[in-house]
Design a protein around this motif. Structure first.
Motif: not given
Ligand code: GCB
Length: 569
Positions: A154, A322, A347, A385-386, A450, A475, A528, A533, A543, A545
């Motif tokens: 992402d 990341h 990742y 990560n994840e 989510y 996060e 970013y 997206r 994104n 957020k």
């Molecule tokens: C996450 C990821 C991050 C994503 C974020 C999102 O869990 O670690 O890389 O950008 O969610 O915005 O969904």
């Protein structure tokens, strides 16, 4: 290689000729690496003659409009003049190239490197010519299912020679590496080593810290190695006082001058301690992107922009997501008193069953640790990560990586981030066995975005696989387009600032319920670029957020987070 003195380095940054090769034909036309027409009437097709330039360091995507989403090959060429002094050695150093690099000097291949965020170098003593030299780098940023990261992520896949390129001239026997940091669990004793490389491995070594009147002497063995151990009354590095000392390491043939800080980070019981005192990690997630330029960040100025914003929010730690960010980020953060979380790009969709992928993980870990092991500001290695627990070999591979990391460096905390904890009946079941091998639990949760809330945030319950370990919320958050408002329905309307702010209000309530909470880390500081997206109204390739928009405007959630961090003094 350990950091060199400025006098020993020649920058190759600047304008490089660049040929975009979407069809990949350059590979079988490699003769053209050195071909150039001699006369105006000569036939030529594959040549850099007349090629436009790209800036190095810099991603290629942001430099030309038609390359915005380009994934493929770009050939770069730089000519330079050099005269190597007799008896000296020369190294060609790349801060990072995303993703794969094949490097040629004067028509011969020096080697290759895979991985977009860690440094690599080649010794070119005996290969560099006196006078004019031609360096060609084939860069390819195509995503691979067996890459690190894998195929899907992402953020924008910025390709190119994205960090500094330097020539470093060193003595025939030079200080290849050193590690100087406080011994695990202590506040006064430094333990480490010095490694020489060359034909005179056995030498006298002196380490000086002038400000402390400290002079320590030792000797390297026939393999060029010397262990170090000495004690001093250091002023310890901390966010409140980010003290760094000038440290001079001298062998008989070489000298290195570094700025080094001393601190101790550890987990005791259910707390994280910095220099023996509990610390709450007031963190923020950051991607390596200059939001105003929509470009990969690399410079000191880029670092200052991002880190000053984190400071203003009230942070004492930055999670550099990341992947390992450029050295300017790490050095500036350390100077400003921001602790650093450095992460491997392991990742989401990683092919753990593939032994070649596991080998790459190990190599990348070594490259990350080697570069920053003397940066006291780096306090956490995050190794993944994840990742999906059900992926074959995932847990064994990550536990093995954790063990490798601990063997390389025992003076930082190690964690893995997951997002697969069960959340049912307003209860979190943090079950992943991976946490057994880490120093603390890091979890991502997007309740309110989510995943819908299943009760009052303040009533959330927790079940922890390791009930004694500190818990970090690595996060949380949701998206808002700066300036989006819908009057009375605001709080119910996705992508409004009010909706995002409501998520934050609820999350701050949830934090009170987390056992052993050692810190929180909103996703993320700035909006970013992410091609994933696709919402045509609110996202448009971003994104959203961010607590700040990509223009630096503060969203409502920013003020909530700021207030929370103020009150966490
Ligand atoms: C996450 C990821 C991050 C994503 C974020 C999102 O869990 O670690 O890389 O950008 O969610 O915005 O969904």
């Amino acid at each position: 290689m350990a950091n060199a003195l400025p006098a020993q380095t020649t920058s190759l940054n600047g304008a490089w000729k660049a040929l975009v090769d979407p069809a990949g034909v350059g590979d079988w036309r490699q003769v053209w690496l050195e071909d150039k027409p001699q006369h105006k009437t000569d036939f030529f097709e594959y040549s850099f003659t007349g090629a436009p330039v790209l800036k190095v360091p810099g991603d290629f995507n942001s430099q030309r409009c038609e390359l915005t989403y380009y994934e493929g090959t770009v050939w770069y060429k730089k000519q330079f003049n050099y005269t190597l002094q007799h008896g000296k050695r020369l190294f060609l150093h790349f801060g990072a190239v995303n993703y794969a690099a094949d490097v040629y000097l004067n028509g011969s291949k020096l080697g290759s490197h895979e991985g977009g965020f860690t440094p690599f170098q080649f010794e070119i003593t005996g290969k560099v010519k006196a006078g004019a030299n031609a360096l060609v780098v084939k860069v390819n940023n195509i995503r691979h299912t067996d890459g690190l990261p894998g195929y899907g992520y992402d953020w924008l896949n910025y390709g190119g020679i994205s960090r500094d390129v330097e020539l470093t001239e060193r003595a025939g026997t030079y200080i290849e590496d050193y590690s100087i940091q406080l011994k695990k669990d202590g506040l006064h004793t430094v333990a480490g080593r010095v490694q020489l490389n060359g034909i005179q491995p056995a030498q006298h070594i002196t380490i000086r810290i002038p400000e402390l009147n400290l002079v320590y002497k030792t000797q390297t063995d026939e393999k060029g190695m010397a262990g170090i151990e000495f004690s001093a009354a250091f002023t310890l590095w901390s966010p409140e006082m980010p003290k760094l000392y000038k440290v001079v390491i001298e062998s008989e043939t070489d000298t290195v001058v570094a700025r080094v800080g001393f601190r101790c980070i550890e987990v005791k019981g259910n707390k994280i301690l910095l220099n023996g005192k509990p610390v709450f990690l007031k963190a923020v997630n950051i991607h390596e992107e200059n939001p105003y330029k929509g470009a990969r960040a690399w410079s000191k100025q880029d670092a200052d922009l991002l880190l000053n914003a984190a400071k203003e929010l009230g942070c004492n730690l930055v999670r550099l997501a990341h992947y390992p960010h450029n050295e300017n980020m790490v050095k500036e953060a350390e100077k400003m008193g921001l602790m650093v979380w450095s992460e491997l790009p392991i990742y989401q969709h990683i092919q753990f069953a593939d032994s070649a992928v596991r080998a790459k993980m190990g190599t990348m870990l070594e490259e990350m640790v080697r570069r920053d092991k003397n940066r006291c500001g780096v306090v956490i290695w995050s190794l993944s990560n994840e990742t999906y627990p059900g992926t074959p070999n995932r847990t064994e591979a990550l536990v093995a990586l954790t063990q490798q990391c601990r063997a390389l460096d025992s003076t930082r905390l190690i964690t893995h981030v997951t997002n697969t904890q069960r959340y049912q009946n307003n209860t979190f079941d943090v079950w992943d066995p991976l946490y057994q091998s880490c120093d603390f639990i890091s979890l991502n949760e997007y309740i309110g975005w989510y995943v819908p809330w299943q009760g009052k945030p303040a009533d959330t319950k927790w079940k922890l696989v390791c009930p004694e370990k500190p818990v970090f919320i690595s996060e949380f958050g949701g998206e808002a387009l700066y300036g989006s408002h819908y009057g009375k329905t605001d709080e119910a309307a996705y992508f409004t600032e009010a909706y995002q702010a409501k998520i934050y209000t609820d999350q701050l309530q949830l934090f009170n319920t987390v056992p052993n909470l050692c810190g929180v880390c909103p996703w993320l500081l700035f909006d970013y670029r992410s091609p994933a997206r696709m919402n045509p109204v609110y996202q448009q390739g971003y994104n959203r957020k961010g607590l700040l928009s990509d223009k630096g405007e503060k969203k409502r959630a920013w003020y909530l987070m700021h207030a929370y961090y103020q009150q966490k003094k």
